[in-house]
Design a protein around this motif. Structure first.
Motif, mmCIF file in Angstrom:
data_model
loop_
_atom_site.group_PDB
_atom_site.id
_atom_site.type_symbol
_atom_site.label_atom_id
_atom_site.label_comp_id
_atom_site.label_asym_id
_atom_site.label_seq_id
_atom_site.Cartn_x
_atom_site.Cartn_y
_atom_site.Cartn_z
ATOM 1 N N ALA A 1 14.539 14.570 37.452
ATOM 2 C CA ALA A 1 14.296 15.526 38.329
ATOM 3 C C ALA A 1 15.441 16.775 38.127
ATOM 4 C CB ALA A 1 14.915 15.503 39.881
ATOM 5 N N VAL A 2 16.551 16.082 37.822
ATOM 6 C CA VAL A 2 17.616 16.816 37.285
ATOM 7 C C VAL A 2 17.590 17.991 35.847
ATOM 8 C CG1 VAL A 2 20.191 17.577 36.672
ATOM 9 C CG2 VAL A 2 19.366 15.610 38.440
ATOM 10 N N GLY A 3 16.591 17.078 34.894
ATOM 11 C CA GLY A 3 16.469 17.638 34.169
ATOM 12 C C GLY A 3 15.740 18.404 33.983
ATOM 13 N N ALA B 1 19.010 19.264 43.365
ATOM 14 C CA ALA B 1 19.158 19.700 41.516
ATOM 15 C C ALA B 1 18.272 18.618 41.010
ATOM 16 C CB ALA B 1 19.958 20.027 40.615
ATOM 17 N N ALA B 2 18.407 16.649 42.381
ATOM 18 C CA ALA B 2 17.329 15.877 41.996
ATOM 19 C C ALA B 2 16.407 16.067 43.208
ATOM 20 C CB ALA B 2 18.848 14.467 42.505
ATOM 21 N N TYR B 3 16.116 16.812 43.879
ATOM 22 C CA TYR B 3 15.615 16.700 45.021
ATOM 23 C C TYR B 3 13.768 16.207 44.384
ATOM 24 C CZ TYR B 3 18.094 18.007 49.468
ATOM 25 O OH TYR B 3 18.667 17.101 50.403
ATOM 26 N N ALA C 1 39.486 10.918 36.114
ATOM 27 C CA ALA C 1 39.891 11.609 34.490
ATOM 28 C C ALA C 1 38.820 13.170 34.718
ATOM 29 C CB ALA C 1 38.865 11.320 33.711
ATOM 30 N N THR C 2 37.852 13.661 35.427
ATOM 31 C CA THR C 2 37.089 14.518 34.986
ATOM 32 C C THR C 2 37.413 15.774 36.304
ATOM 33 O OG1 THR C 2 35.314 13.688 36.252
ATOM 34 C CG2 THR C 2 34.830 13.797 34.424
ATOM 35 N N ARG C 3 37.883 15.465 37.568
ATOM 36 C CA ARG C 3 38.611 16.668 38.298
ATOM 37 C C ARG C 3 38.899 17.946 37.518
ATOM 38 N NH1 ARG C 3 38.497 17.199 43.458
ATOM 39 N NH2 ARG C 3 37.964 15.128 44.009
ATOM 40 N N ALA D 1 27.147 17.114 33.379
ATOM 41 C CA ALA D 1 26.080 15.700 34.126
ATOM 42 C C ALA D 1 27.439 14.683 34.309
ATOM 43 C CB ALA D 1 25.210 15.776 33.086
ATOM 44 N N VAL D 2 28.698 14.374 34.192
ATOM 45 C CA VAL D 2 29.539 14.212 34.444
ATOM 46 C C VAL D 2 29.961 13.262 35.972
ATOM 47 C CG1 VAL D 2 30.844 13.707 32.479
ATOM 48 C CG2 VAL D 2 31.646 15.616 34.367
ATOM 49 N N PRO D 3 30.530 12.443 36.128
ATOM 50 C CA PRO D 3 30.747 11.255 37.179
ATOM 51 C C PRO D 3 32.145 12.443 38.262
ATOM 52 C CG PRO D 3 30.727 9.762 35.682
ATOM 53 C CD PRO D 3 30.225 11.332 35.320
ATOM 54 N N ALA E 1 26.978 18.467 38.555
ATOM 55 C CA ALA E 1 27.388 17.187 38.313
ATOM 56 C C ALA E 1 27.784 17.401 39.426
ATOM 57 C CB ALA E 1 28.307 17.289 36.992
ATOM 58 N N ARG E 2 29.462 17.983 39.691
ATOM 59 C CA ARG E 2 30.569 17.296 41.324
ATOM 60 C C ARG E 2 31.541 19.132 41.015
ATOM 61 N NH1 ARG E 2 27.052 14.556 43.085
ATOM 62 N NH2 ARG E 2 26.756 13.068 43.848
ATOM 63 N N GLY E 3 31.390 19.616 42.268
ATOM 64 C CA GLY E 3 31.852 21.037 42.001
ATOM 65 C C GLY E 3 33.299 20.473 41.381
ATOM 66 N N LEU F 1 26.421 11.732 29.144
ATOM 67 C CA LEU F 1 25.282 11.990 28.690
ATOM 68 C C LEU F 1 24.779 10.201 29.051
ATOM 69 C CD1 LEU F 1 26.082 12.242 25.085
ATOM 70 C CD2 LEU F 1 24.649 13.433 25.879
ATOM 71 N N GLY F 2 24.807 10.311 30.418
ATOM 72 C CA GLY F 2 24.590 9.111 31.121
ATOM 73 C C GLY F 2 22.930 9.378 31.756
ATOM 74 N N GLY F 3 22.344 8.413 32.718
ATOM 75 C CA GLY F 3 21.269 9.118 33.510
ATOM 76 C C GLY F 3 20.786 10.399 33.180
ATOM 77 N N LEU F 4 21.614 11.054 33.764
ATOM 78 C CA LEU F 4 21.716 12.386 34.150
ATOM 79 C C LEU F 4 21.677 13.455 32.179
ATOM 80 C CD1 LEU F 4 21.289 13.681 37.093
ATOM 81 C CD2 LEU F 4 23.266 14.112 36.510
HETATM 82 P P1 NAD Z 1 25.655 7.436 35.269
HETATM 83 O O1 NAD Z 1 25.959 6.525 35.777
HETATM 84 O O2 NAD Z 1 24.173 7.371 34.401
HETATM 85 O O3 NAD Z 1 26.149 8.754 33.660
HETATM 86 C C1 NAD Z 1 27.238 9.104 34.177
HETATM 87 C C2 NAD Z 1 27.736 9.151 32.331
HETATM 88 O O4 NAD Z 1 29.094 9.983 32.355
HETATM 89 C C3 NAD Z 1 28.289 8.305 31.939
HETATM 90 O O5 NAD Z 1 27.849 8.301 30.796
HETATM 91 C C4 NAD Z 1 29.834 7.745 31.828
HETATM 92 O O6 NAD Z 1 29.955 6.848 30.500
HETATM 93 C C5 NAD Z 1 29.972 9.607 31.375
HETATM 94 N N1 NAD Z 1 31.017 9.554 32.066
HETATM 95 C C6 NAD Z 1 31.973 9.001 32.899
HETATM 96 N N2 NAD Z 1 33.041 9.208 32.899
HETATM 97 C C7 NAD Z 1 33.631 10.776 32.057
HETATM 98 C C8 NAD Z 1 35.011 11.022 31.225
HETATM 99 N N3 NAD Z 1 35.873 11.429 32.262
HETATM 100 N N4 NAD Z 1 33.815 11.962 30.269
HETATM 101 C C9 NAD Z 1 32.744 11.893 29.768
HETATM 102 N N5 NAD Z 1 32.101 11.357 30.664
HETATM 103 C C10 NAD Z 1 32.640 10.478 31.155
HETATM 104 O O7 NAD Z 1 25.450 8.761 36.037
HETATM 105 P P2 NAD Z 1 23.851 10.145 36.385
HETATM 106 O O8 NAD Z 1 23.397 9.702 37.197
HETATM 107 O O9 NAD Z 1 24.156 10.325 34.695
HETATM 108 O O10 NAD Z 1 25.092 10.727 37.277
HETATM 109 C C11 NAD Z 1 26.063 11.431 36.610
HETATM 110 C C12 NAD Z 1 26.405 12.446 37.650
HETATM 111 O O11 NAD Z 1 25.699 13.175 38.104
HETATM 112 C C13 NAD Z 1 27.029 11.499 38.952
HETATM 113 O O12 NAD Z 1 27.893 10.940 39.935
HETATM 114 C C14 NAD Z 1 26.654 12.621 40.014
HETATM 115 O O13 NAD Z 1 28.135 12.916 40.391
HETATM 116 C C15 NAD Z 1 26.004 13.640 39.691
HETATM 117 N N6 NAD Z 1 24.986 13.640 40.113
HETATM 118 C C16 NAD Z 1 24.543 14.975 40.684
HETATM 119 C C17 NAD Z 1 23.251 15.387 41.348
HETATM 120 C C18 NAD Z 1 22.631 16.509 41.182
HETATM 121 O O14 NAD Z 1 21.428 16.466 42.311
HETATM 122 N N7 NAD Z 1 23.032 18.265 41.660
HETATM 123 C C19 NAD Z 1 22.157 14.064 40.911
HETATM 124 C C20 NAD Z 1 22.554 13.071 39.980
HETATM 125 C C21 NAD Z 1 23.983 12.678 40.122
#
Ligand code: NAD
Length: 318
Positions: free
Chosen positions: A104-106, A286-288, A212-214, A206-208, A235-237, A153-156
């Motif tokens: 969905a997000v892709g 984005a994920a809806y 570390a990411t704020r 696309a990071v959580p 990702a997050r604001g 480079l996680g699921g998203l």
């Molecule tokens: P995931 O856990 O599969 O992937 C997160 C990736 O980020 C991992 O590969 C991890 O190694 C990497 N990561 C973590 N900390 C990092 C850093 N400091 N620097 C670089 N990479 C780092 O999670 P996901 O499903 O890919 O989702 C990622 C984030 O996207 C979620 O935590 C959420 O906040 C956000 N998200 C947003 C929506 C939306 O609707 N906009 C939907 C799903 C997820």
């Protein structure tokens, strides 16, 4: 952990009707797949009374009474809403829905990328005013052969890389370890972020959100981007320094963006982001997808099965 009763918190209504998930999980409990596992699934409103007989809850929001349960499952991938340290102290298991959002997000990111290049957002805005207004000759462009940098480079990230690669973009990636990733030309580490974004037409976050990411993308990272580049944040604001982003957009340091997430949500009506040129604002959706509850249901069902066998639930965070 013993799971006799699972609550579905009403907060999930922001994403899908709670009763859909209740029915989905109740159906699953009637099948052999979850034999011996929780058979009782009920809608709850987060109050201690409604949770009284529950061992677990599936939820969007965090609520204090959840700290008295055995297990809390977040329907989101991010768990930044939840006080993880307090979950740890209280011995409450916290799991998330990572892994279901890539498609969905892709597709949403692919939509943003195409809209910005092909100017679709402008035509939609003009149509609202019954306005027949063609773009200037040099405004529209095509994305094939352009470069994107996907940060995380996680699921998203995987779902985004697949779509952008499929559209013919050259895709770079950023993650903590520079391990190769299929479909990604160059993998940079987070320390190399400014180099990684320098020649990208699209930088996609696309990071959580973690300590570390704020503020990962601030004034310097925005300055490192090309002035024809776009920032896409799904990702997050808090991953972006929002005032710095507004400045960069106003100063023309970057060309625009597509923003699904914000420091404050809903985005306040007086935010300058609503009115900046070439910025698409979407309301954290984005994920809806109409299948969202099915995807969450599949994860919960699998966790219930695992717990019944004495194993860990899926996607354990705490
Ligand atoms: P995931 O856990 O599969 O992937 C997160 C990736 O980020 C991992 O590969 C991890 O190694 C990497 N990561 C973590 N900390 C990092 C850093 N400091 N620097 C670089 N990479 C780092 O999670 P996901 O499903 O890919 O989702 C990622 C984030 O996207 C979620 O935590 C959420 O906040 C956000 N998200 C947003 C929506 C939306 O609707 N906009 C939907 C799903 C997820």
């Amino acid at each position: 952990m013993r799971l006799d009763r699972i609550g579905v918190d009403e907060s999930v209504a922001a994403v899908f009707p709670p009763e859909r998930l209740v029915d989905r999980l109740a159906d699953a409990a009637d099948t052999d797949a979850t034999e011996g596992a929780a058979a009782d699934v009920t809608a709850v409103d987060g109050s201690p009374e409604s949770l009284a007989d529950c061992d677990a809850v599936v939820t969007l929001e965090h609520r204090e009474p959840f700290l008295d349960l055995e297990w809390v499952h977040s329907i989101q991938a991010g768990v930044d809403r939840f006080p993880r340290e307090r979950f740890r102290e209280a011995g409450v298991v916290l799991t998330n829905s990572t892994g279901v959002h890539g498609d969905a997000v892709g597709e949403t990111v692919a939509g943003f990328v195409l809209a910005l290049a092909r100017r679709v957002h402008e035509y939609a805005a003009n149509q609202a005013d019954n306005e027949w207004d063609r773009p200037d000759w040099d405004e529209a462009w095509t994305v094939a052969g352009e470069r994107a940098c996907v940060v995380g480079l996680g699921g998203l990230g995987r779902g985004i890389v697949d779509r952008l690669d499929g559209l013919g973009l050259d895709v770079d990636g950023v993650r903590r370890d520079p391990l190769p990733e299929p479909g990604v030309d160059r993998v940079f580490t987070v320390d190399e972020l400014r180099t990684a974004v320098a020649d990208a037409r699209f930088v996609v976050l696309a990071v959580p959100l973690t300590d570390a990411t704020r503020g990962l993308v601030g004034a310097e990272e925005l300055a490192a981007m090309d002035d024809e580049a776009y920032l896409v944040n799904v990702a997050r604001g808090g991953v972006v320094d929002q005032p710095a982003l507004v400045d960069a957009l106003r100063e023309g340091e970057i060309a625009g963006g597509a923003l699904d997430v914000f420091e404050t949500e809903p985005l306040p009506a007086d935010s300058p982001l609503w009115d900046l040129d070439d910025v698409i604002v979407s309301p954290h959706c984005a994920a809806y997808t109409r299948d969202y509850y099915r995807h969450v249901g599949a994860i919960v069902e699998e966790s219930v099965r695992r717990v019944a066998e004495g194993d860990e639930p899926v996607n354990r965070v705490v």
